[in-house]
Design a protein around this motif. Structure first.
Motif, short mmCIF file in Angstrom:
data_model
loop_
_atom_site.label_atom_id
_atom_site.label_comp_id
_atom_site.label_asym_id
_atom_site.label_seq_id
_atom_site.Cartn_x
_atom_site.Cartn_y
_atom_site.Cartn_z
N ASN B 201 0.82 -1.23 0.00
CA ASN B 201 0.00 0.00 0.00
C ASN B 201 0.85 1.27 0.00
N ALA B 202 2.14 1.16 0.28
CA ALA B 202 3.00 2.35 0.33
C ALA B 202 3.57 2.72 -1.05
N ASN B 203 3.11 2.06 -2.09
CA ASN B 203 3.63 2.34 -3.45
C ASN B 203 3.21 3.73 -3.93
N MET B 204 4.18 4.62 -4.10
CA MET B 204 3.87 5.96 -4.61
C MET B 204 4.23 6.10 -6.09
N PHE B 205 4.57 4.99 -6.74
CA PHE B 205 5.01 5.06 -8.14
C PHE B 205 4.04 4.37 -9.10
N GLY B 206 3.03 3.71 -8.58
CA GLY B 206 2.09 3.00 -9.44
C GLY B 206 2.79 1.93 -10.25
N VAL B 207 2.31 1.72 -11.48
CA VAL B 207 2.86 0.64 -12.32
C VAL B 207 4.29 0.93 -12.75
N GLU B 208 4.74 2.18 -12.61
CA GLU B 208 6.12 2.52 -12.98
C GLU B 208 7.12 1.70 -12.16
N ALA B 209 6.70 1.26 -10.97
CA ALA B 209 7.60 0.48 -10.12
C ALA B 209 7.76 -0.95 -10.63
N SER B 210 6.80 -1.43 -11.40
CA SER B 210 6.75 -2.85 -11.77
C SER B 210 8.05 -3.39 -12.37
N PRO B 211 8.61 -2.75 -13.41
CA PRO B 211 9.81 -3.37 -14.01
C PRO B 211 11.02 -3.41 -13.08
N CYS B 212 10.98 -2.63 -12.01
CA CYS B 212 12.12 -2.62 -11.07
C CYS B 212 11.98 -3.66 -9.97
N ILE B 213 10.87 -4.35 -9.95
CA ILE B 213 10.61 -5.29 -8.86
C ILE B 213 11.43 -6.56 -9.02
N GLY B 214 12.12 -6.92 -7.96
CA GLY B 214 12.90 -8.15 -7.95
C GLY B 214 12.42 -9.06 -6.84
N GLY B 215 13.26 -10.01 -6.50
CA GLY B 215 12.89 -11.04 -5.55
C GLY B 215 12.56 -10.55 -4.15
N SER B 216 13.24 -9.50 -3.69
CA SER B 216 13.00 -9.06 -2.31
C SER B 216 11.58 -8.55 -2.14
N PHE B 217 11.12 -7.72 -3.06
CA PHE B 217 9.76 -7.20 -2.96
C PHE B 217 8.75 -8.33 -3.15
N ARG B 218 9.03 -9.20 -4.11
CA ARG B 218 8.09 -10.29 -4.39
C ARG B 218 7.89 -11.14 -3.14
N ASP B 219 8.98 -11.57 -2.51
CA ASP B 219 8.86 -12.45 -1.35
C ASP B 219 8.29 -11.71 -0.14
N SER B 220 8.71 -10.45 0.04
CA SER B 220 8.26 -9.69 1.22
C SER B 220 6.77 -9.37 1.16
N THR B 221 6.18 -9.40 -0.02
CA THR B 221 4.77 -9.03 -0.14
C THR B 221 3.88 -10.21 -0.50
N ARG B 222 4.44 -11.40 -0.54
CA ARG B 222 3.63 -12.55 -0.96
C ARG B 222 2.32 -12.65 -0.18
N VAL B 223 2.40 -12.50 1.15
CA VAL B 223 1.19 -12.69 1.96
C VAL B 223 0.28 -11.46 1.98
N ALA B 224 0.63 -10.44 1.20
CA ALA B 224 -0.33 -9.33 1.04
C ALA B 224 -1.52 -9.77 0.18
N GLU B 225 -1.38 -10.88 -0.52
CA GLU B 225 -2.57 -11.49 -1.15
C GLU B 225 -3.29 -12.24 -0.04
N ILE B 226 -4.29 -11.59 0.50
CA ILE B 226 -4.77 -11.93 1.84
C ILE B 226 -6.28 -12.11 1.83
N ASN B 227 -6.75 -13.00 2.69
CA ASN B 227 -8.18 -13.15 2.91
C ASN B 227 -8.61 -12.06 3.88
N ALA B 228 -9.20 -10.99 3.34
CA ALA B 228 -9.45 -9.79 4.14
C ALA B 228 -10.43 -10.05 5.29
N ASP B 229 -11.44 -10.87 5.06
CA ASP B 229 -12.43 -11.14 6.12
C ASP B 229 -11.79 -11.89 7.29
#
Lengths: 285, 285
Positions: B201-229
Motif C-alpha cells: 500500500n506504500a507504493n507511490m510510483f504506481g505501475v512505474e515500479a513494476s519493471p524494477c521489482i525483484g525477488g526481495s519485494f516479491r517475497d516480502s509481499t507474498r502474503v499481502a494477497e490476503i483473505n481480508a475477512d
C-alpha cells in the motif's frame, strides 16, 4: 551477435560477475577475461571454464577489452574506472551492475575519456548466497534489466549492450532516469531489505519463536541474510531516497495501526482488500 | 492408527478443512464427513473423494462423530460449538485449526458439556490461494503443529490427536500456553502480514515500479494477497499482542533509520550483521 574479435573483461568475480561471465561465454566472445583482487577466485573461474584467464593487474587486459563489465560495489566501480582510465581500449564500452545509479551516472560520464562510453546497468537478478560458488548462468533468465543512459552514449553501443542483455536471457530492458531509478529502487528493494532486517531483529522471544514460524515469516525475512558491507554502502549512498520510503512506510503502517487501535473493522478490511488487489495486479495482472 | 469404527467430521471445507479431510482420509477412518454452508462445496468434496458425504445440517452427523475438526474462522468456531453443543456424540473429541487461541481456550472449555473434550490446534500449514480448489494433502508434510491444551483434557485424547497429527505428515508438535501462543503468533505471523500489506500500500510510483521489482519485494509481499475477512477478524481478536509487536517493530526500524540519518556506518553494519546471523540461525542452524 558479437563481432568475431570481440573481447570482454568482467571486473569482480562474485555472484553477479561470475554469473555474468558464464552467461556472456555462451555468446562466444573471442576472449573473456576476469579481474579480481583474489587470485584464488580467478583460478577457480579458470578451472570452471567461466573465463579464459584471470588477472590481478587490469593494465594487462583492459587495453584489449572491447567491453568491460563492472561487477563490484558502487564505490569501487568509481575508483576502478578513475584509476584505470588510461588503460581502457580506445572506443571501449564500459557498463556496470550496481544497484544504485544516480551517483555513478553523475560522476563516471563526467570523468570519462572522450573516446570511451559508459552505460549504467542494473540486472534484476540474484540468488541466495554470495560468491563465485553460487554463480549460475540462469539467474538472468526471464528477468528485467534496467539501464541508465547518459547524454553522450553512442546508439551503436546502446544497441550492442541491449542485444547482449537479451542474449544472456533477460526478458525486458527498461531505460530509466538515474534519479528515478534510485527513488524507485529505494521502495522496491532497499525498503524490503530494511523491513526484513528489522523484522528479524525485533524478535523478543528468542528460539521459543522458532516452532511457530511459518511461511509468512520465512518469506518476509529471506533477504535479511544480507551482505552487510555491500548493503551498508547502498543504504548510505541512497540515503535520502531510503529515508523517504521508510517514512512513507511508517505512515502507512501507522494508519493501519490506528484502525486496529480504534477497532475500525471496515477500515481494516478496506486496507487489506486494497493490498490484496494491488499485489495481484502487480504479479498476476 | 484409528479404531476400526472411528468417524470424523470436518467443519468448513475451505483450503485447510479440505486439505485436512484429504490427509485424514489416508488414515482410513470408518467414515469422514464434511459440513459446509455451501452445498456446492461439499458436492465438490464428494466428487473429489475427499469425504464420504457432506451435510448442511450438523445434527445429521455430529451424533455419530468421534472426532470433529473445526476449520472455520475463530468467531464461527465459537458459535458453532455453542449452538451444536447438544448434538455432539458422547465422549467426542473436538479440535480446531484457528490461528489464535487465547479467546477460544478461555471460552470453549468453559462452556463444554462435561463428557466432551476440546484441544486447540494450529497447523503451521497453508499455501497461496483459498478454497477447496487449492486443497492439497501435502501442505502438512514436514510442518509444525501447535497445540493448546486445557486443564481437563483426557491423556488418551491428547495421545490420539497427536498420533493423527503425525499421521498426516507433520514433523513436530509443540504444546503452548494459549496466551504465549497468541503473543508469539502476533510476531511471527500477524506482523509479517501487516508489513506485507503496508509495503504494497506504500507504493507511490504506481505501475512505474513494476519493471524494477525483484525477488526481495516479491517475497516480502507474498502474503499481502490476503483473505481480508479472516484477517480482519484475526487482527482484531489478537489486537493487544498485534499492537505490541507493531510498536516494537517500529522502534527497531526507527533505530536503523536513525543510524542511516546520522550516517553511522558502523552501527548500520552491526545491525545488518546481527539480522544476517539471527536469520541463518533460525533457518539453517
Amino acid at each position: 551477435l558479437l563481432p568475431s574479435d570481440f573481447k570482454i573483461t568482467v571486473v569482480g568475480l562474485g555472484l553477479i560477475g561470475a554469473s555474468m561471465a558464464m552467461a556472456l561465454r555462451q555468446l562466444r566472445p573471442a576472449k573473456i577475461w576476469g579481474i579480481d583482487i583474489d587470485p584464488a577466485i580467478f583460478a577457480q573461474a579458470e578451472q570452471m571454464g567461466i573465463i579464459d584467464q584471470g588477472f590481478l593487474d587490469p593494465a594487462q587486459v583492459l587495453p584489449q577489452s572491447d567491453l568491460v563489465v563492472m561487477a563490484v560495489y558502487p564505490e569501487l566501480t568509481l575508483t576502478f574506472i578513475r584509476e584505470q582510465m588510461a588503460h581502457f581500449k580506445p572506443g571501449a564500452l564500459i557498463t556496470d551492475t550496481a544497484g544504485i545509479k544516480s551517483r555513478l551516472m553523475a560522476e563516471i560520464p563526467a570523468m570519462l575519456r572522450p573516446d570511451l562510453d559508459f552505460i549504467g546497468g542494473h540486472p534484476m537478478a540474484g540468488r541466495a548466497g554470495a560468491g563465485i560458488g553460487q554463480a549460475r548462468t540462469e539467474i538472468f533468465l526471464g528477468t528485467n534489466y534496467l539501464l541508465t543512459l547518459g547524454e553522450k552514449n553512442l546508439p551503436a553501443n546502446v544497441a550492442l549492450l541491449e542485444s547482449i542483455i537479451y542474449g544472456i536471457g533477460c526478458k525486458r530492458i527498461v531505460r530509466l532516469d538515474p534519479d528515478k531509478h534510485d527513488r524507485i529502487i529505494a521502495y522496491v528493494s532497499h525498503l524490503p531489505h530494511l523491513l526484513a532486517v528489522s523484522l528479524v531483529n525485533a524478535n523478543m522471544f528468542g528460539v521459543e519463536a522458532s516452532p511457530c514460524i511459518g511461511g509468512s515469516f520465512r518469506d518476509s525475512t529471506r533477504v535479511a541474510e544480507i551482505n552487510a558491507d555491500l548493503w551498508t554502502e547502498l543504504l548510505l549512498d541512497n540515503r535520502e531516497n531510503v529515508l523517504e520510503q521508510v517514512e512513507h512506510l511508517e505512515e502507512t503502517l501507522d494508519s493501519l495501526k490506528e484502525s486496529i487501535i480504534s477497532g475500525d473493522r471496515q477500515r481494516i478490511r478496506e486496507t487489506l482488500v486494497k493490498a490484496d488487489q494491488t499485489r495481484r495486479e502487480l504479479f498476476h495482472g
